[in-house]
Write a protein that holds these residues in place. Structure first.
Motif, PDB file in Angstrom:
ATOM      1  N   MET A   1       0.829  -1.211   0.000  1.00  0.00           N
ATOM      2  CA  MET A   1       0.000   0.000   0.000  1.00  0.00           C
ATOM      3  C   MET A   1       0.863   1.261   0.000  1.00  0.00           C
ATOM      4  O   MET A   1       0.515   2.275  -0.570  1.00  0.00           O
ATOM      5  CB  MET A   1      -0.925   0.004   1.215  1.00  0.00           C
ATOM      6  N   TRP A   2       2.028   1.203   0.672  1.00  0.00           N
ATOM      7  CA  TRP A   2       2.909   2.371   0.732  1.00  0.00           C
ATOM      8  C   TRP A   2       4.270   2.014   0.118  1.00  0.00           C
ATOM      9  O   TRP A   2       5.280   1.951   0.799  1.00  0.00           O
ATOM     10  CB  TRP A   2       3.116   2.831   2.178  1.00  0.00           C
ATOM     11  N   PRO A   3       4.323   1.739  -1.184  1.00  0.00           N
ATOM     12  CA  PRO A   3       5.575   1.297  -1.802  1.00  0.00           C
ATOM     13  C   PRO A   3       6.629   2.394  -1.815  1.00  0.00           C
ATOM     14  O   PRO A   3       6.328   3.580  -1.803  1.00  0.00           O
ATOM     15  CB  PRO A   3       5.135   0.945  -3.230  1.00  0.00           C
ATOM     16  N   GLN A   4       7.883   1.979  -1.815  1.00  0.00           N
ATOM     17  CA  GLN A   4       9.028   2.861  -2.019  1.00  0.00           C
ATOM     18  C   GLN A   4       9.141   3.959  -0.967  1.00  0.00           C
ATOM     19  O   GLN A   4       9.683   5.023  -1.229  1.00  0.00           O
ATOM     20  CB  GLN A   4       8.963   3.495  -3.419  1.00  0.00           C
ATOM     21  N   LEU A   5       8.641   3.705   0.235  1.00  0.00           N
ATOM     22  CA  LEU A   5       8.763   4.678   1.313  1.00  0.00           C
ATOM     23  C   LEU A   5       9.475   4.040   2.498  1.00  0.00           C
ATOM     24  O   LEU A   5       9.327   2.842   2.753  1.00  0.00           O
ATOM     25  CB  LEU A   5       7.383   5.175   1.772  1.00  0.00           C
ATOM     26  N   GLU A   6      10.232   4.847   3.230  1.00  0.00           N
ATOM     27  CA  GLU A   6      10.881   4.349   4.434  1.00  0.00           C
ATOM     28  C   GLU A   6       9.827   3.998   5.481  1.00  0.00           C
ATOM     29  O   GLU A   6       8.718   4.534   5.479  1.00  0.00           O
ATOM     30  CB  GLU A   6      11.842   5.411   4.977  1.00  0.00           C
ATOM     31  N   TRP A   7      10.204   3.107   6.403  1.00  0.00           N
ATOM     32  CA  TRP A   7       9.246   2.626   7.390  1.00  0.00           C
ATOM     33  C   TRP A   7       8.660   3.767   8.224  1.00  0.00           C
ATOM     34  O   TRP A   7       7.454   3.807   8.486  1.00  0.00           O
ATOM     35  CB  TRP A   7       9.892   1.600   8.306  1.00  0.00           C
ATOM     36  N   SER A   8       9.488   4.722   8.643  1.00  0.00           N
ATOM     37  CA  SER A   8       8.995   5.816   9.483  1.00  0.00           C
ATOM     38  C   SER A   8       7.940   6.644   8.746  1.00  0.00           C
ATOM     39  O   SER A   8       6.942   7.069   9.333  1.00  0.00           O
ATOM     40  CB  SER A   8      10.156   6.717   9.917  1.00  0.00           C
ATOM     41  N   THR A   9       8.153   6.837   7.446  1.00  0.00           N
ATOM     42  CA  THR A   9       7.187   7.604   6.652  1.00  0.00           C
ATOM     43  C   THR A   9       5.907   6.807   6.456  1.00  0.00           C
ATOM     44  O   THR A   9       4.798   7.342   6.561  1.00  0.00           O
ATOM     45  CB  THR A   9       7.790   7.970   5.285  1.00  0.00           C
ATOM     46  N   ARG A  10       6.046   5.509   6.174  1.00  0.00           N
ATOM     47  CA  ARG A  10       4.856   4.662   6.036  1.00  0.00           C
ATOM     48  C   ARG A  10       4.052   4.662   7.331  1.00  0.00           C
ATOM     49  O   ARG A  10       2.821   4.694   7.315  1.00  0.00           O
ATOM     50  CB  ARG A  10       5.261   3.228   5.670  1.00  0.00           C
ATOM     51  N   SER A  11       4.753   4.641   8.456  1.00  0.00           N
ATOM     52  CA  SER A  11       4.074   4.642   9.751  1.00  0.00           C
ATOM     53  C   SER A  11       3.273   5.925   9.952  1.00  0.00           C
ATOM     54  O   SER A  11       2.136   5.896  10.444  1.00  0.00           O
ATOM     55  CB  SER A  11       5.106   4.483  10.874  1.00  0.00           C
ATOM     56  N   GLU A  12       3.857   7.060   9.554  1.00  0.00           N
ATOM     57  CA  GLU A  12       3.145   8.339   9.661  1.00  0.00           C
ATOM     58  C   GLU A  12       1.879   8.329   8.808  1.00  0.00           C
ATOM     59  O   GLU A  12       0.812   8.786   9.232  1.00  0.00           O
ATOM     60  CB  GLU A  12       4.064   9.479   9.216  1.00  0.00           C
ATOM     61  N   LEU A  13       1.994   7.802   7.597  1.00  0.00           N
ATOM     62  CA  LEU A  13       0.837   7.761   6.704  1.00  0.00           C
ATOM     63  C   LEU A  13      -0.232   6.794   7.213  1.00  0.00           C
ATOM     64  O   LEU A  13      -1.429   7.058   7.094  1.00  0.00           O
ATOM     65  CB  LEU A  13       1.279   7.376   5.295  1.00  0.00           C
ATOM     66  N   LEU A  14       0.201   5.682   7.784  1.00  0.00           N
ATOM     67  CA  LEU A  14      -0.761   4.734   8.353  1.00  0.00           C
ATOM     68  C   LEU A  14      -1.530   5.361   9.515  1.00  0.00           C
ATOM     69  O   LEU A  14      -2.742   5.167   9.658  1.00  0.00           O
ATOM     70  CB  LEU A  14      -0.041   3.466   8.810  1.00  0.00           C
ATOM     71  N   ASN A  15      -0.829   6.117  10.349  1.00  0.00           N
ATOM     72  CA  ASN A  15      -1.497   6.809  11.456  1.00  0.00           C
ATOM     73  C   ASN A  15      -2.504   7.832  10.932  1.00  0.00           C
ATOM     74  O   ASN A  15      -3.602   7.985  11.477  1.00  0.00           O
ATOM     75  CB  ASN A  15      -0.464   7.503  12.345  1.00  0.00           C
ATOM     76  N   LEU A  16      -2.107   8.533   9.863  1.00  0.00           N
ATOM     77  CA  LEU A  16      -3.024   9.496   9.252  1.00  0.00           C
ATOM     78  C   LEU A  16      -4.249   8.801   8.670  1.00  0.00           C
ATOM     79  O   LEU A  16      -5.375   9.289   8.790  1.00  0.00           O
ATOM     80  CB  LEU A  16      -2.310  10.264   8.140  1.00  0.00           C
ATOM     81  N   ALA A  17      -4.017   7.657   8.034  1.00  0.00           N
ATOM     82  CA  ALA A  17      -5.126   6.902   7.449  1.00  0.00           C
ATOM     83  C   ALA A  17      -6.117   6.484   8.528  1.00  0.00           C
ATOM     84  O   ALA A  17      -7.337   6.538   8.335  1.00  0.00           O
ATOM     85  CB  ALA A  17      -4.595   5.677   6.708  1.00  0.00           C
ATOM     86  N   GLU A  18      -5.600   6.089   9.673  1.00  0.00           N
ATOM     87  CA  GLU A  18      -6.468   5.701  10.788  1.00  0.00           C
ATOM     88  C   GLU A  18      -7.256   6.901  11.305  1.00  0.00           C
ATOM     89  O   GLU A  18      -8.454   6.808  11.585  1.00  0.00           O
ATOM     90  CB  GLU A  18      -5.624   5.099  11.912  1.00  0.00           C
ATOM     91  N   GLN A  19      -6.577   8.048  11.419  1.00  0.00           N
ATOM     92  CA  GLN A  19      -7.248   9.263  11.878  1.00  0.00           C
ATOM     93  C   GLN A  19      -8.349   9.680  10.901  1.00  0.00           C
ATOM     94  O   GLN A  19      -9.474   9.998  11.306  1.00  0.00           O
ATOM     95  CB  GLN A  19      -6.230  10.401  12.016  1.00  0.00           C
ATOM     96  N   ALA A  20      -8.029   9.662   9.605  1.00  0.00           N
ATOM     97  CA  ALA A  20      -9.004  10.048   8.589  1.00  0.00           C
ATOM     98  C   ALA A  20     -10.178   9.074   8.554  1.00  0.00           C
ATOM     99  O   ALA A  20     -11.341   9.481   8.420  1.00  0.00           O
ATOM    100  CB  ALA A  20      -8.330  10.109   7.218  1.00  0.00           C
ATOM    101  N   GLY A  21      -9.875   7.783   8.686  1.00  0.00           N
ATOM    102  CA  GLY A  21     -10.939   6.787   8.712  1.00  0.00           C
ATOM    103  C   GLY A  21     -11.881   6.989   9.883  1.00  0.00           C
ATOM    104  O   GLY A  21     -13.098   6.788   9.766  1.00  0.00           O
ATOM    105  N   GLY A  22     -11.325   7.404  11.021  1.00  0.00           N
ATOM    106  CA  GLY A  22     -12.157   7.681  12.192  1.00  0.00           C
ATOM    107  C   GLY A  22     -13.098   8.849  11.951  1.00  0.00           C
ATOM    108  O   GLY A  22     -14.257   8.829  12.382  1.00  0.00           O
ATOM    109  N   ILE A  23     -12.612   9.869  11.241  1.00  0.00           N
ATOM    110  CA  ILE A  23     -13.456  11.024  10.924  1.00  0.00           C
ATOM    111  C   ILE A  23     -14.594  10.613   9.999  1.00  0.00           C
ATOM    112  O   ILE A  23     -15.748  11.015  10.183  1.00  0.00           O
ATOM    113  CB  ILE A  23     -12.606  12.142  10.285  1.00  0.00           C
ATOM    114  N   ILE A  24     -14.275   9.787   9.007  1.00  0.00           N
ATOM    115  CA  ILE A  24     -15.318   9.310   8.095  1.00  0.00           C
ATOM    116  C   ILE A  24     -16.381   8.534   8.862  1.00  0.00           C
ATOM    117  O   ILE A  24     -17.587   8.746   8.686  1.00  0.00           O
ATOM    118  CB  ILE A  24     -14.706   8.425   6.992  1.00  0.00           C
TER     119      ILE A  24
END
Length: 329
Positions: A1-24
């Motif tokens: 889902m998060w290709p070609q990204l470092e783990w720390s960056t993927r982790s930030e995006l995953l946290n954002l995805a969870e936050q956004a999903g909660g808002i939805i």
């Protein structure tokens, strides 16, 4: 889902995805009225202009935001068209990628020097190919788009305005609620941090742009959640008011024997703008049955429609004493 990204960056995006999903999940059913929606879009436009230090009368930014539903964020030709409309009559290269180098200054210091213009067409073509890939999560699309645009600055002018608008479109493609994310205001509040990210990228510290963007999106999501919470409270208040009006009617002696038409008139008279669906819920009828009541009462001159079908309301044209003698219909 998060290709070609470092783990720390993927982790930030995953946290954002969870936050956004909660808002939805929390606010998907919240209705934002047209006045509030337009106010939020106007705020986004004003902040985007301020980010660029551009005069509102110089660029045609409303051509983008006022037609936000009409733009395809995965289409490169749409991107060029958006720039052309934004810079109409202001730039000889409106809607075209730059042909020369550009530089960005912050507090008088050069913090960015663009790659050669000869590589823009190929890079943007590859970008949109990737954006259209099936594996692309909306947040990954936003991060990828921002990273490429910040790195290349493909237009000679107004790259920032286009970037902020396109990020809005990409987030909106995930869920319509996100068209009101005020990315522009959060961007404006983080201008100095963006300058640091540009310097970091210049010093070859990878993914500084994406990490900066995650902070902007997190702030924007928090602010949107607060706005939607207020709208949600207002919606609950309106429902409670309708219920109170129904309780008022039920407290009137003999109201249980009232004809349906009189009950409809009572509720319309008590709450201007009440919908057929809400009356149907209160009276235990179908919306279609209430619509028929509206039509009959209008034909009889007892109800009048004020304003448009969507934005207007019904007005009672008979006195309470006349309502008492209404026959069942």
């Amino acid at each position: 889902m998060w290709p070609q990204l470092e783990w720390s960056t993927r982790s930030e995006l995953l946290n954002l995805a969870e936050q956004a999903g909660g808002i939805i999940a929390q606010f998907e059913s919240v209705e934002v009225n047209s006045v509030t929606a337009q106010t939020w879009l106007n705020e986004k436009q004003a902040a985007s202009i301020e980010c660029e230090n551009l005069n509102a009368h110089r660029i045609n930014i409303s051509a983008l935001y006022d037609h936000i539903k009409d733009w395809d964020p995965l289409n490169e030709q749409a991107l060029k068209k958006a720039h052309r409309q934004l810079m109409l009559n202001l730039s000889m290269r409106a809607g075209q990628y730059r042909g020369t180098s550009v530089a960005i200054y912050h507090h008088g210091r050069n913090i960015y020097a663009s790659p050669p213009a000869t590589g823009i067409a190929r890079t943007l073509s590859e970008l949109f190919t990737e954006l259209n890939a099936d594996h692309c999560h909306p947040l990954y699309r936003a991060a990828l788009f921002f990273n490429v645009f910040e790195s290349w600055q493909p237009f000679a002018e107004a790259n920032g305005c286009i970037t902020r608008f396109w990020l809005t479109l990409l987030m909106r493609s995930w869920h319509p609620l996100f068209q009101w994310l005020n990315i522009e205001q959060s961007w404006l509040a983080s201008i100095d941090e963006l300058a640091e990210a540009r310097q970091a990228e210049r010093n070859e510290r990878s993914e500084a742009y994406i990490l900066w963007l995650t902070g902007v999106l997190r702030t924007s999501l928090n602010e949107l959640a607060q706005k939607l919470a207020i709208c949600s409270e207002e919606t609950v208040d309106e429902v409670q008011k309708s219920s109170d009006k129904f309780s008022d009617m039920c407290s009137v002696k003999g109201s249980e024997k009232w004809p349906t038409a009189r009950k409809v008139l009572f509720l319309v008279n008590k709450e201007r703008g009440i919908s057929a669906q809400r009356i149907a819920e209160l009276l235990g009828l179908s919306s279609r049955a209430v619509e028929k009541q509206f039509a009959r009462l209008k034909q009889q001159g007892k109800l009048e429609r004020v304003g448009s079908p969507r934005g207007g309301y019904w007005r009672v044209m008979v006195s309470p004493s006349q309502q008492l003698s209404l026959p069942e219909c």
